[in-house]
Enzyme design. Sequence first.
Site, PDB file in Angstrom:
ATOM      1  N   ASP A  60       0.929  -1.179   0.155  1.00  0.00           N
ATOM      2  CA  ASP A  60       0.026   0.015   0.094  1.00  0.00           C
ATOM      3  C   ASP A  60       0.813   1.349   0.057  1.00  0.00           C
ATOM      4  O   ASP A  60       0.366   2.520   0.335  1.00  0.00           O
ATOM      5  CB  ASP A  60      -0.928  -0.100   1.172  1.00  0.00           C
ATOM      6  N   HIS A 114       8.234  -0.650  12.341  1.00  0.00           N
ATOM      7  CA  HIS A 114       7.119  -1.303  11.380  1.00  0.00           C
ATOM      8  C   HIS A 114       7.554  -2.401  10.605  1.00  0.00           C
ATOM      9  O   HIS A 114       7.028  -3.394  10.618  1.00  0.00           O
ATOM     10  CB  HIS A 114       6.569  -0.251  10.835  1.00  0.00           C
ATOM     11  N   HIS A 172      -1.233   7.142   6.478  1.00  0.00           N
ATOM     12  CA  HIS A 172      -2.853   6.932   6.422  1.00  0.00           C
ATOM     13  C   HIS A 172      -3.305   7.953   7.325  1.00  0.00           C
ATOM     14  O   HIS A 172      -2.906   8.682   8.206  1.00  0.00           O
ATOM     15  CB  HIS A 172      -3.020   5.612   7.171  1.00  0.00           C
TER      16      HIS A 172
HETATM   17 FE    FE Z   1       0.340   1.365   5.202  1.00  0.00          FE
HETATM   18 ZN    ZN Z   2       2.964  -0.288   6.426  1.00  0.00          ZN
END
Ligand code: FE
Ligand code: ZN
Length: 252
Positions: A60, A114, A172
């Site tokens: 994404d 992450h 996001h």
């Molecule tokens: Fe993401």
């Molecule tokens: Zn990610």
Amino acid sequence: MGLQVERIPTLSDNYTYLAICEATGKAAVVDAPEAEPVIRRVEKLGVEVEKVLSTHHHFDHSAANPELAAHYGAPVFGHATDADRIPGFTDGLEEGDRIQVGEQEAHILFIPAHTRGHIAYVFEAAEALFCGDTLFAAGCGRLFEGDPEMMYEALCVKLAALADPIRVFCGHEYTESNLRFAAHVEPDNREVQSMLERVVALRAGAAADWHDATPAEMSVPTTIGQERATNPFLRARDARELGERRNLKDSF
Ligand code: FE
Ligand code: ZN
């Protein structure tokens, strides 16, 4: 300031950015999962894409890299260790490296947690930070490939060292739910309360399809100063507290 940042809504809550040098019209695409909305915005603005940047390999944030790279004849940047998993990857970056977008310059921060190859692009003079899924407005990314110590180093040591006015362009639109969690963790934090009220009102007018979102309904960017005041992860005293909050958030 010299750097214009266009926010392009992609997928269901992703932000793709166009970082444009106002003096030259040269631009970089940051974190693109879909090519079409990017190409449309570039054509509308009449800018020239010279680089494709990824903060990390997740689809994404990178799925459209090959299509955009081919369309613009542009190189694709990401952390050197992600050469084999960032789509279209051509150029590896490391902590401290510098890249140009027209006359604007960013330096690279290596902020794994992450994912193990996550980086941030810091346009210090233009006061703009592109931090993917590490720092969110009032939140932080999940620890898929790192531990609380790594996230603490990324957020509370490296990103927290940036100047207050730097604008935080994250990956996001998660701000409303992040602020609900922040209010749960710090019920007496008045800055959290007032930001929550503001973001709830702004999101109440949101388009049904995120692709149609206008700037009026976007809570991003915030600033490093605002995050310092409201973000329960940036405000964690130590890695242990950050880890406890991250665990709590995972099931909140
Ligand atoms: Fe993401
Ligand atoms: Zn990610």
